[in-house]
Each structure stands twice: as structure tokens, then as C-alpha cells.
Design a protein around this motif. Structure first.
Motif, PDB file in Angstrom:
ATOM      1  N   GLY A   1     -50.535 -20.166   6.869  1.00 39.21           N
ATOM      2  CA  GLY A   1     -49.137 -19.773   6.678  1.00 39.21           C
ATOM      3  C   GLY A   1     -48.206 -20.873   6.211  1.00 39.21           C
ATOM      4  N   LYS A   2     -48.764 -21.988   5.708  1.00 39.96           N
ATOM      5  CA  LYS A   2     -47.883 -23.085   5.254  1.00 39.96           C
ATOM      6  C   LYS A   2     -46.991 -22.626   4.099  1.00 39.96           C
ATOM      7  N   SER A   3     -47.593 -21.986   3.095  1.00 42.36           N
ATOM      8  CA  SER A   3     -46.810 -21.520   1.948  1.00 42.36           C
ATOM      9  C   SER A   3     -45.798 -20.461   2.366  1.00 42.36           C
ATOM     10  N   ASN A   4     -46.209 -19.571   3.245  1.00 41.97           N
ATOM     11  CA  ASN A   4     -45.303 -18.505   3.674  1.00 41.97           C
ATOM     12  C   ASN A   4     -44.140 -19.043   4.496  1.00 41.97           C
ATOM     13  N   PHE A   5     -44.340 -20.193   5.139  1.00 44.33           N
ATOM     14  CA  PHE A   5     -43.224 -20.824   5.845  1.00 44.33           C
ATOM     15  C   PHE A   5     -42.127 -21.202   4.847  1.00 44.33           C
ATOM     16  N   PHE A   6     -42.530 -21.786   3.725  1.00 37.43           N
ATOM     17  CA  PHE A   6     -41.532 -22.166   2.719  1.00 37.43           C
ATOM     18  C   PHE A   6     -40.966 -20.938   2.016  1.00 37.43           C
ATOM     19  N   PHE A   7     -41.792 -19.897   1.855  1.00 39.26           N
ATOM     20  CA  PHE A   7     -41.258 -18.645   1.319  1.00 39.26           C
ATOM     21  C   PHE A   7     -40.168 -18.107   2.240  1.00 39.26           C
ATOM     22  N   ALA A   8     -40.376 -18.260   3.547  1.00 40.09           N
ATOM     23  CA  ALA A   8     -39.385 -17.783   4.523  1.00 40.09           C
ATOM     24  C   ALA A   8     -38.068 -18.544   4.382  1.00 40.09           C
ATOM     25  N   ILE A   9     -38.147 -19.855   4.170  1.00 42.73           N
ATOM     26  CA  ILE A   9     -36.932 -20.659   3.966  1.00 42.73           C
ATOM     27  C   ILE A   9     -36.198 -20.182   2.725  1.00 42.73           C
TER      28      ILE A   9
ATOM     29  N   PHE B   1     -36.431 -17.295   1.344  1.00 43.58           N
ATOM     30  CA  PHE B   1     -35.993 -15.928   1.595  1.00 43.58           C
ATOM     31  C   PHE B   1     -34.556 -15.896   2.124  1.00 43.58           C
ATOM     32  N   VAL B   2     -34.197 -16.878   2.934  1.00 42.57           N
ATOM     33  CA  VAL B   2     -32.861 -16.927   3.522  1.00 42.57           C
ATOM     34  C   VAL B   2     -31.869 -17.685   2.625  1.00 42.57           C
ATOM     35  N   LEU B   3     -32.321 -18.777   2.001  1.00 44.67           N
ATOM     36  CA  LEU B   3     -31.371 -19.720   1.407  1.00 44.67           C
ATOM     37  C   LEU B   3     -31.107 -19.559  -0.084  1.00 44.67           C
ATOM     38  N   ASN B   4     -32.010 -18.934  -0.833  1.00 50.41           N
ATOM     39  CA  ASN B   4     -31.698 -18.827  -2.255  1.00 50.41           C
ATOM     40  C   ASN B   4     -31.917 -17.417  -2.767  1.00 50.41           C
ATOM     41  N   ASP B   5     -31.788 -17.235  -4.071  1.00 48.55           N
ATOM     42  CA  ASP B   5     -31.758 -15.898  -4.673  1.00 48.55           C
ATOM     43  C   ASP B   5     -33.125 -15.423  -5.152  1.00 48.55           C
ATOM     44  N   THR B   6     -34.200 -16.045  -4.667  1.00 44.48           N
ATOM     45  CA  THR B   6     -35.528 -15.630  -5.103  1.00 44.48           C
ATOM     46  C   THR B   6     -35.801 -14.175  -4.750  1.00 44.48           C
ATOM     47  N   TYR B   7     -35.358 -13.774  -3.558  1.00 48.17           N
ATOM     48  CA  TYR B   7     -35.641 -12.420  -3.068  1.00 48.17           C
ATOM     49  C   TYR B   7     -34.354 -11.594  -3.049  1.00 48.17           C
ATOM     50  N   THR B   8     -33.899 -11.209  -4.226  1.00 41.61           N
ATOM     51  CA  THR B   8     -32.712 -10.356  -4.320  1.00 41.61           C
ATOM     52  C   THR B   8     -33.046  -9.122  -5.148  1.00 41.61           C
ATOM     53  N   ASN B   9     -32.221  -8.087  -4.987  1.00 37.39           N
ATOM     54  CA  ASN B   9     -32.418  -6.824  -5.713  1.00 37.39           C
ATOM     55  C   ASN B   9     -33.854  -6.320  -5.558  1.00 37.39           C
TER      56      ASN B   9
ATOM     57  N   ILE C   1     -32.711 -19.257  10.557  1.00 40.39           N
ATOM     58  CA  ILE C   1     -32.649 -20.710  10.395  1.00 40.39           C
ATOM     59  C   ILE C   1     -31.462 -21.237  11.191  1.00 40.39           C
ATOM     60  N   VAL C   2     -31.732 -22.221  12.026  1.00 43.34           N
ATOM     61  CA  VAL C   2     -30.683 -22.848  12.839  1.00 43.34           C
ATOM     62  C   VAL C   2     -30.401 -24.227  12.270  1.00 43.34           C
ATOM     63  N   PHE C   3     -29.160 -24.438  11.848  1.00 40.65           N
ATOM     64  CA  PHE C   3     -28.750 -25.718  11.257  1.00 40.65           C
ATOM     65  C   PHE C   3     -28.016 -26.572  12.279  1.00 40.65           C
ATOM     66  N   ASP C   4     -28.300 -27.859  12.269  1.00 38.54           N
ATOM     67  CA  ASP C   4     -27.464 -28.831  12.981  1.00 38.54           C
ATOM     68  C   ASP C   4     -26.273 -29.136  12.076  1.00 38.54           C
TER      69      ASP C   4
ATOM     70  N   ARG D   1     -31.697 -13.470   8.243  1.00 40.16           N
ATOM     71  CA  ARG D   1     -31.815 -12.353   7.305  1.00 40.16           C
ATOM     72  C   ARG D   1     -32.889 -11.422   7.824  1.00 40.16           C
ATOM     73  N   THR D   2     -32.551 -10.139   7.919  1.00 37.92           N
ATOM     74  CA  THR D   2     -33.472  -9.120   8.393  1.00 37.92           C
ATOM     75  C   THR D   2     -33.743  -8.136   7.266  1.00 37.92           C
ATOM     76  N   ILE D   3     -35.014  -7.782   7.098  1.00 34.30           N
ATOM     77  CA  ILE D   3     -35.374  -6.881   6.006  1.00 34.30           C
ATOM     78  C   ILE D   3     -36.306  -5.796   6.513  1.00 34.30           C
ATOM     79  N   GLY D   4     -36.143  -4.605   5.962  1.00 34.40           N
ATOM     80  CA  GLY D   4     -37.026  -3.481   6.237  1.00 34.40           C
ATOM     81  C   GLY D   4     -37.229  -2.705   4.948  1.00 34.40           C
ATOM     82  N   LEU D   5     -37.896  -1.584   5.017  1.00 35.31           N
ATOM     83  CA  LEU D   5     -38.133  -0.805   3.804  1.00 35.31           C
ATOM     84  C   LEU D   5     -36.836  -0.273   3.210  1.00 35.31           C
TER      85      LEU D   5
END
Length: 229
Positions: free
Chosen positions: A47-55, A57-65, A90-93, A110-114
Motif C-alpha cells: 500500500g505504499k503507492s496507495n498511501f500517496f494516492f490518498a494524500i 486524493f485530499v490535496l490536489n485536483d487529480t480526483y475531481t469530476n 489529514i491532520v496538519f500541524d 474527504r469522504t467518498i462513496g458511489l
């Protein structure tokens, strides 16, 4: 904090993932992160790659529309199990105040469903535009997407031509946006000048036509005077 202590800049303190891609329904907690450097290690398929996909997913526009099929691919799948929703938090200091909120900690989820795609800021539901504005104010700009460097980008950088590397450095430094705005301004000026030339041509035509009409008017007056005589 002692005067000689290094300054702590805003950084990711914790990440919580549930139901996203290879992360199953239980909450996966990644914490605490160092304010300096962190390394994610593990065997293939952990899950190393999916960890960065998760980041991303929240922070940029890769997963929009996202379409329904796109959403389904983000939800965890395993034999006999159907995941209906997933979230990445994601929890930021924020002790240095990079995020323009009066809090030392900023929690973005960010929460996503169908059929849903929702954002939460400090446990409160917010619009995507509110999140985008908050991230923009903290330096997560759409015009400078290199706050997340994807795998292979560093190698690609070493293979670039000098001119291409310069353009990339302009993007990273955030100066390319001003070059783009300058080009756009020059385009607007050029279009305005073209329109002004057309207006001048139209005014010239109108002046010439008015002169012709004035001549016809005088000729008509002379004709009417002769006709009365």
C-alpha cells in the motif's frame, strides 16, 4: 520554544485512511510524522503507492469530476466484501499559521462513496471551493502542483533539456503563473488594439459618409431653391 530551537513549519502530523483502495474498512492510522523527513517503506503490495494516492486524493485536483466507475475504483474491494464509502483524513500541524485559521491543528477530511463526495474541515462539512481556497492560501496552488512530486518526476528532471528544466523550475518557484498572466495581458492588449483599429476604420467611414450626406443635403437645397423659382 527556546530561541535557538529550529522553526517548525506546517507539516502533516497524522493521516487516517479507511476503505480507500487497498486499505480495508478498519481505520489505518499513520502517526506521528516528523516535521523534517519521513520515509514510507514496505514490501510490494503493502500500500505504499496507495498511501500517496490518498494524500493526492485530499490535496490536489487529480480526483475531481469523478464518474461512478471512477468512484468504485477508489473504494476498497475484497472477495465477499463491498465497501460503500471511504475517507482520507489529514491532520496538519499549523503552529506557524500557514493555514489562515486560528488553530494550531487543521484537520481536513474527504469522504467518498458511489453517490457522494464530501469535505470536512475540523469535523465541519464544507464546500470544495472552501477547501480549495484554504489550500491556496497555504501554498497548495493549482498553478504550482509540485508540492507533491510523483514517482519518476525526479528521473524525468535529469533527462530534460536545459530549456525544459528552466520551465519546470519556473513552475516550482511559482513564477510561471506570472509569465502566463503576462502573456494573457499581452493577448488582451493586442485584441484591444485590433478592436480599436476597427473602431477607427468605422469612424473614418462614418465621417466620409456624413460628408457625402452633407454634400447631398446642400445639393438638395439648391435644387429646391431652383424649383421654387
Amino acid at each position: 520554544m527556546p530561541a535557538d530551537a529550529p522553526k517548525i513549519y506546517t507539516y502533516i502530523r497524522k493521516v487516517h485512511i479507511q476503505g480507500f483502495k487497498s486499505y480495508k474498512d478498519q481505520i489505518h492510522n499513520f502517526e506521528p510524522f516528523s516535521p523534517h523527513f519521513n520515509v514510507i517503506v514496505g514490501r510490494n503490495g503493502t500500500g505504499k503507492s496507495n498511501f500517496f494516492f490518498a494524500i493526492r486524493f485530499v490535496l490536489n485536483d487529480t480526483y475531481t469530476n469523478l464518474r461512478s466507475e471512477d468512484r468504485r475504483q477508489l473504494l476498497h474491494e475484497s472477495p465477499g466484501t463491498t465497501t460503500m464509502s471511504a475517507f482520507v483524513e489529514i491532520v496538519f500541524d499549523n503552529r506557524d499559521g500557514r493555514f489562515l485559521v486560528d488553530k494550531d491543528e487543521v484537520v481536513l477530511r474527504r469522504t467518498i462513496g458511489l453517490k457522494k463526495d464530501e469535505y470536512f474541515l475540523d469535523k465541519k462539512h464544507v464546500n470544495k471551493s472552501d477547501v480549495a481556497n484554504l489550500l491556496e492560501s497555504a501554498g497548495f496552488s493549482k498553478a504550482n502542483p509540485y508540492y507533491i512530486v510523483q514517482q519518476g518526476k525526479v528521473m524525468a528532471l535529469t533527462m530534460m533539456k536545459d530549456s525544459e528544466r528552466l520551465e519546470l523550475l519556473k513552475e516550482v518557484a511559482g513564477t510561471k503563473v506570472y509569465d502566463d498572466r503576462l502573456s494573457e495581458s499581452r493577448k488582451i492588449i493586442s485584441e484591444t488594439e485590433t478592436k480599436a483599429e476597427k473602431v477607427d476604420e468605422m469612424l473614418k467611414y462614418i465621417d466620409e459618409r456624413l460628408a457625402e450626406l452633407e454634400g447631398e443635403k446642400e445639393e438638395l437645397k439648391r435644387y429646391q431653391a431652383v424649383d421654387r423659382d
